[in-house]
Design an enzyme around this catalytic site. Structure first.
Site, PDB file in Angstrom:
ATOM      1  N   ASN A   1     -44.242  11.530  71.660  1.00 16.63           N
ATOM      2  CA  ASN A   1     -45.671  11.391  71.370  1.00 16.63           C
ATOM      3  C   ASN A   1     -45.914   9.966  70.872  1.00 16.63           C
ATOM      4  OD1 ASN A   1     -45.225  11.383  68.494  1.00 16.63           O
ATOM      5  ND2 ASN A   1     -44.858  13.583  68.687  1.00 16.63           N
TER       6      ASN A   1
ATOM      7  N   VAL B   1     -38.762  19.081  73.951  1.00  9.48           N
ATOM      8  CA  VAL B   1     -37.638  18.230  74.359  1.00  9.48           C
ATOM      9  C   VAL B   1     -37.426  17.094  73.362  1.00  9.48           C
ATOM     10  CG1 VAL B   1     -38.981  16.777  75.963  1.00  9.48           C
ATOM     11  CG2 VAL B   1     -36.552  17.154  76.368  1.00  9.48           C
ATOM     12  N   ASP B   2     -38.497  16.595  72.791  1.00  6.42           N
ATOM     13  CA  ASP B   2     -38.437  15.528  71.783  1.00  6.42           C
ATOM     14  C   ASP B   2     -37.603  15.978  70.584  1.00  6.42           C
ATOM     15  OD1 ASP B   2     -39.077  13.138  70.541  1.00  6.42           O
ATOM     16  OD2 ASP B   2     -41.173  13.653  70.137  1.00  6.42           O
TER      17      ASP B   2
ATOM     18  N   THR C   1     -45.663  19.005  80.551  1.00 12.91           N
ATOM     19  CA  THR C   1     -45.909  20.389  81.008  1.00 12.91           C
ATOM     20  C   THR C   1     -45.617  21.452  79.945  1.00 12.91           C
ATOM     21  OG1 THR C   1     -43.708  20.786  81.954  1.00 12.91           O
ATOM     22  CG2 THR C   1     -45.356  19.720  83.386  1.00 12.91           C
TER      23      THR C   1
ATOM     24  N   TYR D   1     -48.262  19.837  75.933  1.00 14.39           N
ATOM     25  CA  TYR D   1     -49.392  19.033  76.431  1.00 14.39           C
ATOM     26  C   TYR D   1     -50.147  19.698  77.594  1.00 14.39           C
ATOM     27  CZ  TYR D   1     -48.313  14.987  73.446  1.00 14.39           C
ATOM     28  OH  TYR D   1     -48.118  14.140  72.382  1.00 14.39           O
TER      29      TYR D   1
HETATM   30  P1  ADP Z   1     -44.990  17.638  76.257  1.00 18.56           P
HETATM   31  O1  ADP Z   1     -45.552  17.480  74.886  1.00 18.56           O
HETATM   32  O2  ADP Z   1     -44.899  16.336  77.030  1.00 18.56           O
HETATM   33  O3  ADP Z   1     -45.645  18.734  77.023  1.00 18.56           O
HETATM   34  P2  ADP Z   1     -42.690  19.376  75.695  1.00 18.56           P
HETATM   35  O4  ADP Z   1     -41.395  18.990  75.100  1.00 18.56           O
HETATM   36  O5  ADP Z   1     -43.545  20.345  74.992  1.00 18.56           O
HETATM   37  O6  ADP Z   1     -43.453  17.991  75.980  1.00 18.56           O
HETATM   38  O7  ADP Z   1     -42.458  19.931  77.157  1.00 18.56           O
HETATM   39  C1  ADP Z   1     -42.095  19.128  78.251  1.00 18.56           C
HETATM   40  C2  ADP Z   1     -41.114  19.885  79.108  1.00 18.56           C
HETATM   41  O8  ADP Z   1     -39.829  19.797  78.522  1.00 18.56           O
HETATM   42  C3  ADP Z   1     -41.419  21.377  79.247  1.00 18.56           C
HETATM   43  O9  ADP Z   1     -41.353  21.723  80.630  1.00 18.56           O
HETATM   44  C4  ADP Z   1     -40.291  22.053  78.463  1.00 18.56           C
HETATM   45  O10 ADP Z   1     -39.935  23.297  79.044  1.00 18.56           O
HETATM   46  C5  ADP Z   1     -39.188  21.059  78.625  1.00 18.56           C
HETATM   47  N1  ADP Z   1     -38.076  21.103  77.654  1.00 18.56           N
HETATM   48  C6  ADP Z   1     -38.035  21.597  76.402  1.00 18.56           C
HETATM   49  N2  ADP Z   1     -36.804  21.423  75.875  1.00 18.56           N
HETATM   50  C7  ADP Z   1     -36.047  20.799  76.823  1.00 18.56           C
HETATM   51  C8  ADP Z   1     -34.687  20.354  76.908  1.00 18.56           C
HETATM   52  N3  ADP Z   1     -33.823  20.506  75.896  1.00 18.56           N
HETATM   53  N4  ADP Z   1     -34.266  19.761  78.079  1.00 18.56           N
HETATM   54  C9  ADP Z   1     -35.125  19.589  79.107  1.00 18.56           C
HETATM   55  N5  ADP Z   1     -36.400  19.976  79.078  1.00 18.56           N
HETATM   56  C10 ADP Z   1     -36.862  20.579  77.959  1.00 18.56           C
END
Ligand code: ADP
Length: 183
Positions: A24, A33-34, A122, A125
């Site tokens: 972010n 994922v962050d 996805t 956000y």
């Molecule tokens: P954003 O805020 O950009 O939507 P999110 O982290 O909420 O970011 O989600 C982005 C994508 O990352 C989603 O499709 C989620 O399922 C995926 N995600 C969450 N954890 C992981 C991980 N450890 N490795 C890969 N993708 C992940």
């Protein structure tokens, strides 16, 4: 041969030159994922994010910055910020494209061979998954046609729905100059 790899799994386990983080604008970490990247990569990633904040005050939507990957198997993390989906009328598509393009540009500048993307925007956000995947695949394909150093792109889908969307899309858009593995 330029290659796109499709994987269902966790991006923090990928051994590539750089994994991309869906960060972010604060660069201070978050959920999804962050959160996973900061948790498993250790404090060094956040320290370098804070240095970037001190210099340039975070990262705008569509831009990308780079840090170490700390204890992760990848070498670096490219932090990019995707748009929050509103109604589709707030330049969300262009901003998502910029996030992919600026991450790829940084990888090419750094002479990285391989980089891995999560499905930016996805999750929390709420960007529609089919639309987001189409932008990701098109941007990556256009980039690979003219890149020199960056030759291997991994799409790492955490959820099955995204994996199936990418599978379908990559099957439909096969071309002779880029091989696709993992279908
Ligand atoms: P954003 O805020 O950009 O939507 P999110 O982290 O909420 O970011 O989600 C982005 C994508 O990352 C989603 O499709 C989620 O399922 C995926 N995600 C969450 N954890 C992981 C991980 N450890 N490795 C890969 N993708 C992940």
């Amino acid at each position: 041969m330029k290659t796109i790899h499709l994987i269902q799994g966790d991006i923090t386990t990928q051994k590539v030159d750089a994994i991309v983080n869906a960060a972010n604008t604060s660069l201070l970490g978050g959920g999804g994922v962050d959160g996973a990247i900061h948790r498993k990569g250790g404090a060094e990633i956040l320290e370098q994010c804070q240095e970037i904040r001190a210099k340039q005050g975070g990262c705008s939507v569509g831009e990308a910055v780079m840090t170490t990957a700390g204890q992760l198997p990848a070498e670096y993390v490219i932090h990019t910020v995707g748009p929050i989906w509103q109604d589709g009328q707030a330049h969300e598509e262009n901003l998502l494209k910029n996030a992919y393009q600026n991450s790829l540009k940084l990888a090419e500048q750094q002479h990285f061979n391989s980089i891995a993307f999560p499905n930016i925007s996805t999750g929390v956000y709420r960007f529609p998954k089919v639309q987001a995947a189409a932008i990701a695949v098109e941007t990556v394909r256009d980039f690979l046609k003219q890149s020199t150093h960056t030759q291997e792109i991994y799409f790492v889908c955490f959820d099955k729905e995204n994996f199936q969307i990418y599978q379908h899309l990559l099957e439909q858009t096969q071309s002779h100059d880029i091989q696709v593995l993992g279908l």
